[in-house]
Design a protein around this motif. Sequence first.
Motif, short mmCIF file in Angstrom:
data_model
loop_
_atom_site.label_atom_id
_atom_site.label_comp_id
_atom_site.label_asym_id
_atom_site.label_seq_id
_atom_site.Cartn_x
_atom_site.Cartn_y
_atom_site.Cartn_z
N GLU A 90 -14.57 4.53 3.97
CA GLU A 90 -14.32 3.21 3.41
C GLU A 90 -14.35 3.24 1.88
N ARG A 132 -7.36 4.75 4.91
CA ARG A 132 -7.11 3.42 5.48
C ARG A 132 -6.58 3.52 6.90
N SER A 159 -8.29 2.26 10.33
CA SER A 159 -7.63 1.23 11.15
C SER A 159 -7.60 1.65 12.62
N TYR A 184 -7.54 -1.73 2.95
CA TYR A 184 -8.30 -1.73 4.19
C TYR A 184 -9.22 -2.96 4.26
N ARG A 244 -4.48 6.09 1.35
CA ARG A 244 -3.72 5.54 2.48
C ARG A 244 -4.12 6.22 3.79
N ALA A 262 -11.02 4.90 0.81
CA ALA A 262 -9.81 4.15 1.14
C ALA A 262 -9.46 3.18 0.02
N CYS A 265 0.83 -1.20 0.00
CA CYS A 265 0.00 0.00 0.00
C CYS A 265 0.86 1.26 0.00
#
Length: 241
Positions: A213, A152, A156, A220, A149, A216, A140
């Motif tokens: 989402e 993501r 996370s 992910y 990124r 991303a 990634c």
Amino acid sequence: MKANHQRNRLLAALEPADFASLEAHLDLVELALKQVLYEPGDIIRHVYFPHEAIISLVNVMEDGATTEVAVFGREGAAGLLSALVTREAFGRYIVQMSGTASRIPFEHLNAVRNARPNLGQLMMRYGEAFLAQTFQTVSCNAVHPVEARCCRWILSMHDRTDQDSLPLTHEFLAEMLGVQRSGVSVVTRTLQTAGLIRQSKGSITVIDREGLEETACECYGKIRRLFERLLPGTFPPALSR
């Protein structure tokens, strides 16, 4: 009050007898923001099972530049896999969100893992998920744009906490992503304009998780699915908040 070590979902996934074999050696510890648990080459003496704390493993280059290669929250354990042979830390283990964790001496965890096959099997599944996560993160960082990124990374962290407001500065986010702070500022401003996040001094609040989402990169979802397959129940359901 007795510590609830099973707030860590990897510990909670253990069979009762396996957890009982560890419990007496687990200590509840407070981890402070930006606390460094290990530097590269340090001997791993304890393994940390985070609760609401979040720990990053970052690679430190000769010029001091850093890039995150793995993250540990309540679904996992920090220091477990670095200590299999040499017991030397791969990189810098740094706390990216303060909170509590369960800590256990490596020697005891290793002895129990070798003596109890089911516990050892669970740790092996976690090891596979960890290596796959690291593989995906490295890829990634190499090929995906900063905006994807960044989404993501925010997701996370959101997965590993019970709050929408995350204690993130542009400087720290830039260090984790391995980019310039100015680039992070442009990206977060774009995400705020799109209504996905709200920025304030020292924090980023998730406003539209579904939108994050969608923005991303594929990494992910791949990382989530890996954990859901290998370690069911360690991640919260997607879009649960």
